[in-house]
Design an enzyme around this catalytic site. Structure first.
Site, PDB file in Angstrom:
ATOM      1  N   ASP A 162       0.863  -1.185   0.000  1.00  0.00           N
ATOM      2  CA  ASP A 162       0.000   0.000   0.000  1.00  0.00           C
ATOM      3  C   ASP A 162       0.903   1.240   0.000  1.00  0.00           C
ATOM      4  OD1 ASP A 162      -2.273   1.591   0.297  1.00  0.00           O
ATOM      5  OD2 ASP A 162      -2.464   1.240   2.425  1.00  0.00           O
TER       6      ASP A 162
ATOM      7  N   LEU B 217       6.943  -2.874   3.820  1.00  0.00           N
ATOM      8  CA  LEU B 217       7.897  -3.654   3.023  1.00  0.00           C
ATOM      9  C   LEU B 217       9.266  -2.995   2.957  1.00  0.00           C
ATOM     10  CD1 LEU B 217       7.433  -6.366   1.769  1.00  0.00           C
ATOM     11  CD2 LEU B 217       5.343  -5.202   2.355  1.00  0.00           C
TER      12      LEU B 217
HETATM   13  P1  IMP Z   1       1.838  -0.361   3.860  1.00  0.00           P
HETATM   14  O1  IMP Z   1       2.926  -0.298   4.888  1.00  0.00           O
HETATM   15  O2  IMP Z   1       1.020   0.890   3.816  1.00  0.00           O
HETATM   16  O3  IMP Z   1       2.306  -0.770   2.503  1.00  0.00           O
HETATM   17  O4  IMP Z   1       0.823  -1.392   4.474  1.00  0.00           O
HETATM   18  C1  IMP Z   1       0.606  -2.610   3.980  1.00  0.00           C
HETATM   19  C2  IMP Z   1      -0.312  -3.334   4.934  1.00  0.00           C
HETATM   20  O5  IMP Z   1      -1.548  -2.614   5.131  1.00  0.00           O
HETATM   21  C3  IMP Z   1      -0.709  -4.646   4.309  1.00  0.00           C
HETATM   22  O6  IMP Z   1       0.194  -5.651   4.686  1.00  0.00           O
HETATM   23  C4  IMP Z   1      -2.113  -4.862   4.843  1.00  0.00           C
HETATM   24  O7  IMP Z   1      -2.035  -5.525   6.075  1.00  0.00           O
HETATM   25  C5  IMP Z   1      -2.649  -3.473   5.062  1.00  0.00           C
HETATM   26  N1  IMP Z   1      -3.527  -3.047   3.928  1.00  0.00           N
HETATM   27  C6  IMP Z   1      -3.277  -2.098   3.009  1.00  0.00           C
HETATM   28  N2  IMP Z   1      -4.276  -1.975   2.136  1.00  0.00           N
HETATM   29  C7  IMP Z   1      -5.213  -2.891   2.503  1.00  0.00           C
HETATM   30  C8  IMP Z   1      -6.504  -3.267   1.965  1.00  0.00           C
HETATM   31  O8  IMP Z   1      -7.018  -2.758   0.959  1.00  0.00           O
HETATM   32  N3  IMP Z   1      -7.145  -4.267   2.626  1.00  0.00           N
HETATM   33  C9  IMP Z   1      -6.649  -4.875   3.729  1.00  0.00           C
HETATM   34  N4  IMP Z   1      -5.449  -4.564   4.260  1.00  0.00           N
HETATM   35  C10 IMP Z   1      -4.732  -3.568   3.656  1.00  0.00           C
END
Ligand code: IMP
Ligand code: MG
Length: 178
Positions: free
Chosen positions: A106, A111
């Site tokens: 997201d 990551l």
């Molecule tokens: P990032 O650090 O913002 O990339 O977060 C990624 C994490 O947010 C993922 O591993 C998911 O657990 C959660 N996440 C982001 N978007 C979604 C979504 O559309 N549905 C459910 N979980 C999400």
């Protein structure tokens, strides 16, 4: 049980057969890329990445070990880069070929942090396999070596992904409409 939460409208975005087809394709691509002497360690990111990780692992022919890693953001909001380790891996990864398996990228902060950590620990290679790429939401650059599907900004559930810990067991990916 809170039945109201079960009555949200879900719209199928990626059906089960499409997920199965794509997972098989990704596995074939990964098998083709890793050399014969690879020392592959598949690291699934809990909890969302578990369904994808185990399905992928079953399709891979390259010999591998599996481990799991769990993170959470500090507080309730998403503060850039502040990721906490909730559960560390058990296996040693120094000199080994790490393939991180995540449900969705997201903002990219989760990551970014994990990839940097595994490189710091001396893995020979660190690659990322993500089922979904919400590329429009990216705040920090994260190269995805193996990507299942690019999606928009919509909130999705199923196949490991949750809304308030629900819907992880759906065998397909759906958009929560309300
Ligand atoms: P990032 O650090 O913002 O990339 O977060 C990624 C994490 O947010 C993922 O591993 C998911 O657990 C959660 N996440 C982001 N978007 C979604 C979504 O559309 N549905 C459910 N979980 C999400
Ligand atoms: Mg996750």
């Amino acid at each position: 049980m809170d039945r109201a939460k079960d009555s949200r409208t879900l719209r199928t975005l990626i059906p089960e057969a499409e997920l199965e087809r794509r997972v098989a394709e990704l596995a074939a691509q990964i098998d083709a890329d890793y050399p014969a002497d690879a020392d592959l360690v598949l690291i699934g990111v809990l909890k969302g990445g578990v369904f994808f990780c185990t399905d992928l692992a079953k399709r891979l022919k390259t010999p591998l070990c599996i481990d799991f890693f769990q993170t959470s953001s500090y507080g309730s909001g998403k503060t850039a880069g502040e990721i906490r380790i909730k559960r560390d891996i058990e296996l040693a990864i120094r000199g080994r070929d790490v393939l991180l398996v995540e449900d969705i990228v997201d903002t990219g902060w989760t990551l970014r942090t994990i990839l940097d950590l595994f490189r710091f620990r001396g893995a020979r290679s660190v690659k990322l396999c993500a089922l979904l790429d919400k590329h429009e939401a990216r705040e920090t650059e994260v190269p995805i070596d193996y990507c299942g599907f690019k999606i928009g900004r919509e909130f999705v559930v199923g196949y490991g992904l949750d809304f308030d810990e629900r819907y992880r067991n759906l065998p397909y990916i759906a958009v929560v409409e309300d």
